[in-house]
Design a protein around this motif. Structure first.
Motif, PDB file in Angstrom:
ATOM      1  N   LEU A 148     -30.733  20.938  74.015  1.00  0.00           N
ATOM      2  CA  LEU A 148     -30.833  22.381  73.813  1.00  0.00           C
ATOM      3  C   LEU A 148     -30.566  22.806  72.373  1.00  0.00           C
ATOM      4  O   LEU A 148     -30.486  23.997  72.091  1.00  0.00           O
ATOM      5  N   SER A 149     -30.454  21.851  71.470  1.00  0.00           N
ATOM      6  CA  SER A 149     -30.211  22.200  70.068  1.00  0.00           C
ATOM      7  C   SER A 149     -31.475  22.693  69.380  1.00  0.00           C
ATOM      8  O   SER A 149     -31.410  23.276  68.313  1.00  0.00           O
ATOM      9  N   ASN A 150     -32.624  22.507  69.991  1.00  0.00           N
ATOM     10  CA  ASN A 150     -33.906  22.896  69.412  1.00  0.00           C
ATOM     11  C   ASN A 150     -34.360  24.238  69.984  1.00  0.00           C
ATOM     12  O   ASN A 150     -34.352  24.441  71.201  1.00  0.00           O
ATOM     13  N   SER A 151     -34.786  25.148  69.105  1.00  0.00           N
ATOM     14  CA  SER A 151     -35.180  26.489  69.561  1.00  0.00           C
ATOM     15  C   SER A 151     -36.411  26.467  70.466  1.00  0.00           C
ATOM     16  O   SER A 151     -36.520  27.291  71.383  1.00  0.00           O
ATOM     17  N   THR A 152     -37.330  25.549  70.240  1.00  0.00           N
ATOM     18  CA  THR A 152     -38.508  25.450  71.106  1.00  0.00           C
ATOM     19  C   THR A 152     -38.093  25.062  72.511  1.00  0.00           C
ATOM     20  O   THR A 152     -38.552  25.653  73.498  1.00  0.00           O
ATOM     21  N   ARG A 153     -37.186  24.093  72.620  1.00  0.00           N
ATOM     22  CA  ARG A 153     -36.738  23.666  73.948  1.00  0.00           C
ATOM     23  C   ARG A 153     -35.951  24.772  74.644  1.00  0.00           C
ATOM     24  O   ARG A 153     -36.055  24.959  75.861  1.00  0.00           O
ATOM     25  N   ARG A 154     -35.165  25.545  73.874  1.00  0.00           N
ATOM     26  CA  ARG A 154     -34.449  26.673  74.487  1.00  0.00           C
ATOM     27  C   ARG A 154     -35.439  27.720  74.992  1.00  0.00           C
ATOM     28  O   ARG A 154     -35.253  28.296  76.070  1.00  0.00           O
ATOM     29  N   ALA A 155     -36.502  27.954  74.233  1.00  0.00           N
ATOM     30  CA  ALA A 155     -37.534  28.908  74.665  1.00  0.00           C
ATOM     31  C   ALA A 155     -38.239  28.410  75.925  1.00  0.00           C
ATOM     32  O   ALA A 155     -38.541  29.197  76.834  1.00  0.00           O
TER      33      ALA A 155
ATOM     34  N   PHE B 164     -46.617  28.913  71.700  1.00  0.00           N
ATOM     35  CA  PHE B 164     -46.269  28.116  70.525  1.00  0.00           C
ATOM     36  C   PHE B 164     -47.509  27.695  69.742  1.00  0.00           C
ATOM     37  O   PHE B 164     -48.552  27.429  70.323  1.00  0.00           O
TER      38      PHE B 164
ATOM     39  N   HIS C  35     -41.325  17.703  73.724  1.00  0.00           N
ATOM     40  CA  HIS C  35     -40.176  18.566  74.025  1.00  0.00           C
ATOM     41  C   HIS C  35     -39.841  18.508  75.511  1.00  0.00           C
ATOM     42  O   HIS C  35     -38.668  18.425  75.885  1.00  0.00           O
TER      43      HIS C  35
END
Length: 101
Positions: free
Chosen positions: A3-10, A29, A39
């Protein structure tokens, strides 16, 4: 961490609304489908999502049990950092009291 990546959080935020295909997840995206798939693989390996198979579709969904575990971990981290961030304040207050006439 997954979850450190903004794409994965989105992606996780989108899946919180319900099941989605890779194409649906990729829509907002500006990246290739293979990049989105990477991802998704990270999220799947972290056991935060599940990928099913329905004919030619591979719908993705949140794994509620893993999400609960992630929330528990985040709460532990929050408590740990709250305690650490309180220490300098406590030390400063004690030092200030000691230096008062």
């Amino acid at each position: 961490m997954a979850l450190s990546n903004s794409t994965r959080r989105a992606i996780m935020a989108r899946l919180a609304e319900g099941e989605a295909t890779v194409m649906e997840l990729a829509e907002p995206f500006e990246m290739t489908l293979p990049a989105i798939s990477k991802h998704l693989k990270v999220l799947e390996e972290a056991r935060l999502i599940q990928r099913g198979r329905r004919a030619q579709f591979r719908p993705c969904s949140l794994d509620p049990e893993a999400f609960d575990a992630a929330m528990d971990w985040a709460a532990i981290c929050r408590d740990l950092w709250s305690a650490r961030l309180d220490r300098p304040e406590t030390h400063l207050a004690r030092t200030t009291e000691e230096n008062q006439p």
